[in-house]
Design a protein around this motif. Structure first.
Motif, PDB file in Angstrom:
ATOM      1  N   HIS A  60       0.818  -1.222   0.000  1.00  0.00           N
ATOM      2  CA  HIS A  60       0.000   0.000   0.000  1.00  0.00           C
ATOM      3  C   HIS A  60       0.850   1.269   0.000  1.00  0.00           C
ATOM      4  O   HIS A  60       0.458   2.283   0.588  1.00  0.00           O
ATOM      5  N   GLY A  61       2.037   1.204  -0.610  1.00  0.00           N
ATOM      6  CA  GLY A  61       2.889   2.387  -0.710  1.00  0.00           C
ATOM      7  C   GLY A  61       3.704   2.692   0.524  1.00  0.00           C
ATOM      8  O   GLY A  61       4.278   3.768   0.643  1.00  0.00           O
ATOM      9  N   VAL A  62       3.775   1.733   1.466  1.00  0.00           N
ATOM     10  CA  VAL A  62       4.463   1.952   2.739  1.00  0.00           C
ATOM     11  C   VAL A  62       5.681   1.028   2.851  1.00  0.00           C
ATOM     12  O   VAL A  62       5.597  -0.157   2.528  1.00  0.00           O
ATOM     13  N   ASP A  97       5.833   5.521  -1.181  1.00  0.00           N
ATOM     14  CA  ASP A  97       6.010   6.961  -0.992  1.00  0.00           C
ATOM     15  C   ASP A  97       5.999   7.336   0.488  1.00  0.00           C
ATOM     16  O   ASP A  97       6.324   8.456   0.850  1.00  0.00           O
ATOM     17  N   ILE A  98       5.636   6.402   1.358  1.00  0.00           N
ATOM     18  CA  ILE A  98       5.655   6.624   2.803  1.00  0.00           C
ATOM     19  C   ILE A  98       6.701   5.685   3.390  1.00  0.00           C
ATOM     20  O   ILE A  98       6.556   4.466   3.296  1.00  0.00           O
ATOM     21  N   ILE A  99       7.741   6.262   3.963  1.00  0.00           N
ATOM     22  CA  ILE A  99       8.854   5.464   4.471  1.00  0.00           C
ATOM     23  C   ILE A  99       9.153   5.865   5.900  1.00  0.00           C
ATOM     24  O   ILE A  99       9.473   7.027   6.183  1.00  0.00           O
ATOM     25  N   PHE A 100       9.050   4.909   6.800  1.00  0.00           N
ATOM     26  CA  PHE A 100       9.375   5.140   8.204  1.00  0.00           C
ATOM     27  C   PHE A 100      10.543   4.231   8.538  1.00  0.00           C
ATOM     28  O   PHE A 100      10.399   3.012   8.571  1.00  0.00           O
ATOM     29  N   GLY A 101      11.719   4.819   8.765  1.00  0.00           N
ATOM     30  CA  GLY A 101      12.902   4.045   9.109  1.00  0.00           C
ATOM     31  C   GLY A 101      13.096   3.977  10.610  1.00  0.00           C
ATOM     32  O   GLY A 101      12.904   4.972  11.307  1.00  0.00           O
ATOM     33  N   SER A 127      -6.605   5.882   6.550  1.00  0.00           N
ATOM     34  CA  SER A 127      -6.961   7.290   6.755  1.00  0.00           C
ATOM     35  C   SER A 127      -5.716   8.110   7.120  1.00  0.00           C
ATOM     36  O   SER A 127      -5.584   9.267   6.696  1.00  0.00           O
ATOM     37  N   ILE A 128      -4.816   7.520   7.893  1.00  0.00           N
ATOM     38  CA  ILE A 128      -3.582   8.219   8.271  1.00  0.00           C
ATOM     39  C   ILE A 128      -2.701   8.388   7.033  1.00  0.00           C
ATOM     40  O   ILE A 128      -2.173   9.473   6.782  1.00  0.00           O
ATOM     41  N   CYS A 129      -2.556   7.330   6.254  1.00  0.00           N
ATOM     42  CA  CYS A 129      -1.734   7.418   5.039  1.00  0.00           C
ATOM     43  C   CYS A 129      -2.293   8.454   4.070  1.00  0.00           C
ATOM     44  O   CYS A 129      -1.541   9.196   3.440  1.00  0.00           O
ATOM     45  N   ARG A 133      -0.235  11.700   2.740  1.00  0.00           N
ATOM     46  CA  ARG A 133      -0.027  11.962   1.303  1.00  0.00           C
ATOM     47  C   ARG A 133      -0.600  13.314   0.873  1.00  0.00           C
ATOM     48  O   ARG A 133      -0.173  13.870  -0.130  1.00  0.00           O
ATOM     49  N   ALA A 134      -1.538  13.846   1.628  1.00  0.00           N
ATOM     50  CA  ALA A 134      -2.172  15.118   1.282  1.00  0.00           C
ATOM     51  C   ALA A 134      -1.403  16.326   1.823  1.00  0.00           C
ATOM     52  O   ALA A 134      -1.803  17.465   1.600  1.00  0.00           O
ATOM     53  N   ASN A 135      -0.300  16.079   2.534  1.00  0.00           N
ATOM     54  CA  ASN A 135       0.459  17.181   3.139  1.00  0.00           C
ATOM     55  C   ASN A 135       1.926  17.119   2.744  1.00  0.00           C
ATOM     56  O   ASN A 135       2.522  16.046   2.758  1.00  0.00           O
TER      57      ASN A 135
END
Length: 154
Positions: A60-62, A97-101, A127-129, A133-135
């Motif tokens: 899911h892009g994460v 596009d969302i990466i949490f290391g 909803s969080i993702c 992505r909107a900011n």
């Protein structure tokens, strides 16, 4: 454990694009260096070594790349939002596009796993993702990430 204990506002960044997964891992290493004082070369090496065990693109892009770092005292995190997704060998074959290391001390057993579970639970929420992505403002992204958990816990 709360996201605000492992993620600092200065460890959140928006990157316009990364040319590859390897470039993105270097960006994570640079961010870990500036926000947490981790040696960037060591961070990248540890992340790349972890990726050989299996990709950390969870779908899911994460992506949740993580590694253990010698001499680190606490579990710490860095967050990157990519304006243009990059191929990350994710389980669903979708670009991320969302990466949490996450970086953990060599000796952090359960703390590392708790942090990984916390981040995973948070970013599993569509909803969080969507809000992330909107900011494109790092401070807003930090607020979304750290407040998400407070709302979930309530």
């Amino acid at each position: 454990m709360q996201l605000s204990t492992i993620l600092k506002p200065e460890a959140v960044k928006v990157v316009s694009s990364a040319s590859s997964k390897k470039r993105l891992l270097h960006d994570l290493g640079d961010l870990a260096a500036s926000a947490h004082g981790i040696d960037p070369a060591r961070a990248v090496e540890a992340l790349m070594e972890r990726e050989t065990l299996g990709p950390t693109g969870v779908g899911h892009g994460v992506a949740l790349p993580h590694a253990r770092i010698e001499d680190l005292e606490d579990v710490v995190g860095v967050f990157i939002l990519l304006e243009k997704p990059v191929d990350f060998d994710a389980v669903d074959r979708q670009p991320v596009d969302i990466i949490f290391g996450l970086f953990a001390p060599e000796t952090a057993g359960v703390e590392h796993l708790k942090a990984l579970a916390l981040v995973s639970r948070t970013l599993r929420e569509q909803s969080i993702c969507k809000k992330l992505r909107a900011n494109a403002d790092a401070q807003t992204l930090y607020t979304i990430l750290t407040e998400a958990q407070t709302v979930q816990a309530a």
